[in-house]
Design an enzyme around this catalytic site. Structure first.
Site, PDB file in Angstrom:
ATOM      1  N   TYR A 137       0.824  -1.211   0.000  1.00 23.94           N
ATOM      2  CA  TYR A 137       0.000   0.000   0.000  1.00 23.94           C
ATOM      3  C   TYR A 137       0.861   1.267   0.000  1.00 23.94           C
ATOM      4  CZ  TYR A 137      -4.725  -1.866   0.870  1.00 23.94           C
ATOM      5  OH  TYR A 137      -5.949  -2.465   0.763  1.00 23.94           O
ATOM      6  N   LYS A 188       2.827 -14.810   1.112  1.00 27.83           N
ATOM      7  CA  LYS A 188       3.077 -15.650  -0.069  1.00 27.83           C
ATOM      8  C   LYS A 188       4.584 -15.846  -0.160  1.00 27.83           C
ATOM      9  CE  LYS A 188       0.833 -16.557  -3.433  1.00 27.83           C
ATOM     10  NZ  LYS A 188       0.354 -17.888  -3.932  1.00 27.83           N
ATOM     11  N   ASP A 221      -3.224 -17.630   0.003  1.00 27.40           N
ATOM     12  CA  ASP A 221      -4.300 -18.208  -0.817  1.00 27.40           C
ATOM     13  C   ASP A 221      -4.937 -19.404  -0.109  1.00 27.40           C
ATOM     14  OD1 ASP A 221      -1.904 -19.566  -1.164  1.00 27.40           O
ATOM     15  OD2 ASP A 221      -2.146 -19.896  -3.315  1.00 27.40           O
ATOM     16  N   ASP A 245      -6.415  -7.143   4.068  1.00 31.97           N
ATOM     17  CA  ASP A 245      -7.598  -6.490   3.499  1.00 31.97           C
ATOM     18  C   ASP A 245      -8.521  -7.538   2.880  1.00 31.97           C
ATOM     19  OD1 ASP A 245      -9.201  -4.297   2.607  1.00 31.97           O
ATOM     20  OD2 ASP A 245      -8.305  -4.491   0.614  1.00 31.97           O
ATOM     21  N   ASP A 249     -12.332  -9.063   4.414  1.00 34.72           N
ATOM     22  CA  ASP A 249     -13.612  -9.003   3.700  1.00 34.72           C
ATOM     23  C   ASP A 249     -14.230 -10.396   3.598  1.00 34.72           C
ATOM     24  OD1 ASP A 249     -13.570  -6.211   3.122  1.00 34.72           O
ATOM     25  OD2 ASP A 249     -14.501  -6.609   1.170  1.00 34.72           O
TER      26      ASP A 249
HETATM   27  C1  IPM Z   1     -10.507  -1.083   4.037  1.00 31.26           C
HETATM   28  C2  IPM Z   1     -10.627  -0.448   2.671  1.00 31.26           C
HETATM   29  C3  IPM Z   1      -9.439   0.438   2.404  1.00 31.26           C
HETATM   30  C4  IPM Z   1      -8.201  -0.441   2.338  1.00 31.26           C
HETATM   31  C5  IPM Z   1      -9.521   1.309   1.137  1.00 31.26           C
HETATM   32  C6  IPM Z   1     -10.817   2.049   1.018  1.00 31.26           C
HETATM   33  C7  IPM Z   1      -8.367   2.274   1.081  1.00 31.26           C
HETATM   34  O1  IPM Z   1     -10.798  -1.421   1.698  1.00 31.26           O
HETATM   35  O2  IPM Z   1     -10.390  -0.346   5.031  1.00 31.26           O
HETATM   36  O3  IPM Z   1     -10.583  -2.308   4.150  1.00 31.26           O
HETATM   37  O4  IPM Z   1      -7.898  -1.022   1.289  1.00 31.26           O
HETATM   38  O5  IPM Z   1      -7.519  -0.536   3.363  1.00 31.26           O
HETATM   39 MN    MN Z   2     -11.084  -3.459   2.514  1.00 28.37          MN
END
Ligand code: IPM
Ligand code: MN
Ligand code: NAD
Length: 351
Positions: A137, A188, A221, A245, A249
């Site tokens: 990032y 990885k 993965d 990240d 999710d």
């Molecule tokens: C998160 C989001 C952010 C990230 C984006 C919006 C910059 O996806 O907080 O999970 O990738 O960290």
């Molecule tokens: Mn995110």
């Protein structure tokens, strides 16, 4: 002295859910002092930048920051370094909140709201510890070289220093000691140098300081696959910025909805933490009053626990959310038909 909570509602559903978290905070702790500020698209529109120096200074002076979400279609064509999302990256970096805690906890009332079978997630309680201020990032150099036809390219640098890996791994170890004692470190290392270095560094730290912690390594993965196959095998998952990240999710859906997942981003001892839902600004439902406020309210719960030293209030709030869900307080993402305010009212009734 009562602490100060800086509210940064941001964009889209951000202001809708932060307003509900504020109502809950006022009820729980009437003396708490609030400040508000702008971030993301809202800040860009008002001040020409996604994060102003003034907001960052106030964030660092507060006891904790509660952030909604940033971004949305209104700013889709904005120049890259002015995009709302840059405001988020800048505040994380500026506050040096390197350890991002994302708990994937399945409330008993929501076991059937998940896309996975009941027996896979009943009792699920995972803590993802994501490194938040480095890795791909932020790594330099990065850029896009245009005008070379098929040879044009975009690139970035995946880079971790030993110090960066150690400080976040230390937090993962510490958190695991207060839980079931297991850390699954993911990268990885089979294809990435930064992944191999991550694995070596975590292994060495574990040998030196890992007493009471069982350390496992799993390729990112495979970790994604295992998260949906047998999620309860995990206790603490330690990951770099990008894989953390993605994995968080995926873990969100185990809890029923991304609208349930809070996060805490911690810096060094004594510095303020940054608290935010894992979800984004949800432009598809913004302005309709139907967003799930739980992730924001549970982010407040994490702020009470990790920054404001009020685990008593945090416990009360966590229990109230559980009871409200038990009583059927659900927004559409959880298969219910209540609005944002009604779900918060139900939580307030349970407090
Ligand atoms: C998160 C989001 C952010 C990230 C984006 C919006 C910059 O996806 O907080 O999970 O990738 O960290
Ligand atoms: Mn995110
Ligand atoms: P998103 O999380 O905003 O939305 C994904 C899906 O989940 C949508 O269908 C949305 O309606 C739903 N959803 C999200 N939160 C919900 C809630 N509280 N209640 C009910 N449903 C909810 O992700 P996206 O659509 O990929 O991104 C939209 C914008 O948000 C983009 O600009 C992105 O960069 C930004 N974003 C910001 C953050 C953040 O501020 N931390 C995080 C992720 C994405």
């Amino acid at each position: 002295m009562t602490p100060t909570l800086l509210l940064l509602p941001g964009d889209g559903i951000g202001p809708e859910v932060i307003e509900q978290a504020r109502r809950v905070a006022e009820h729980l702790w009437p003396e708490l002092a609030f400040e508000t500020g702008l971030i993301g698209g809202a800040s860009l529109d008002a001040d020409g930048v996604p994060l102003s120096v003034d907001t960052l200074v106030r964030a660092k002076q507060s006891d904790a920051v509660l952030l909604g979400a940033v971004g949305g279609p209104a700013w889709a064509n904005v120049e890259r370094n002015l995009r709302p999302e840059m405001g988020l990256l800048q505040i994380r970096k500026g506050m040096d909140v390197f350890a991002n805690l994302r708990p994937a906890y399945c409330f008993p009332a929501l076991v059937d709201a998940s896309s996975l079978k009941r027996d896979r997630i009943d009792g699920l309680d995972i803590m993802i510890v994501r490194e938040l201020t480095s890795g791909v990032y932020f790594g330099e150099p990065r850029g896009i070289e245009r005008g070379l036809g098929d040879k044009s390219f975009g690139f970035e640098t995946s880079r971790y220093t030993a110090g960066e890996v150690k400080r976040v791994a230390r937090i993962a170890f510490e958190i695991a000691r207060g839980r079931r004692g297991k850390v699954s470190s993911t990268e990885k290392s089979n294809v990435m140098e930064s992944g191999l270095f991550w694995r070596e560094t975590v292994t060495a730290l574990h040998q030196a300081e890992g007493e009471g912690v069982e350390l496992h390594h799993i390729l990112a993965d495979a970790c994604a696959m295992e998260l949906v196959r047998e999620p309860k095998q995990f206790d603490v998952i330690l990951a770099g910025n990008l894989f953390g990240d993605l994995l968080s999710d995926a873990a969100a859906m185990l809890t029923g909805s991304i609208g349930m997942l809070p996060s805490a981003s911690l810096s060094v001892e004594g510095a303020p933490g940054l608290y935010e839902p894992v979800h984004g600004s949800a432009p598809d439902i913004a302005g309709q009053g139907i967003a799930n406020p739980c992730a924001a309210i549970l982010s407040l719960e994490m702020a009470l626990r990790w920054s404001m030293r009020r685990p008593d209030l945090a416990d009360r709030l966590f229990a109230a959310v559980g009871r409200a869900l038990e009583g059927g307080a659900r927004t559409h993402d959880l298969g219910g038909d209540l609005g944002t305010v009604a779900v918060t009212d139900a939580i307030l009734d349970c407090l």
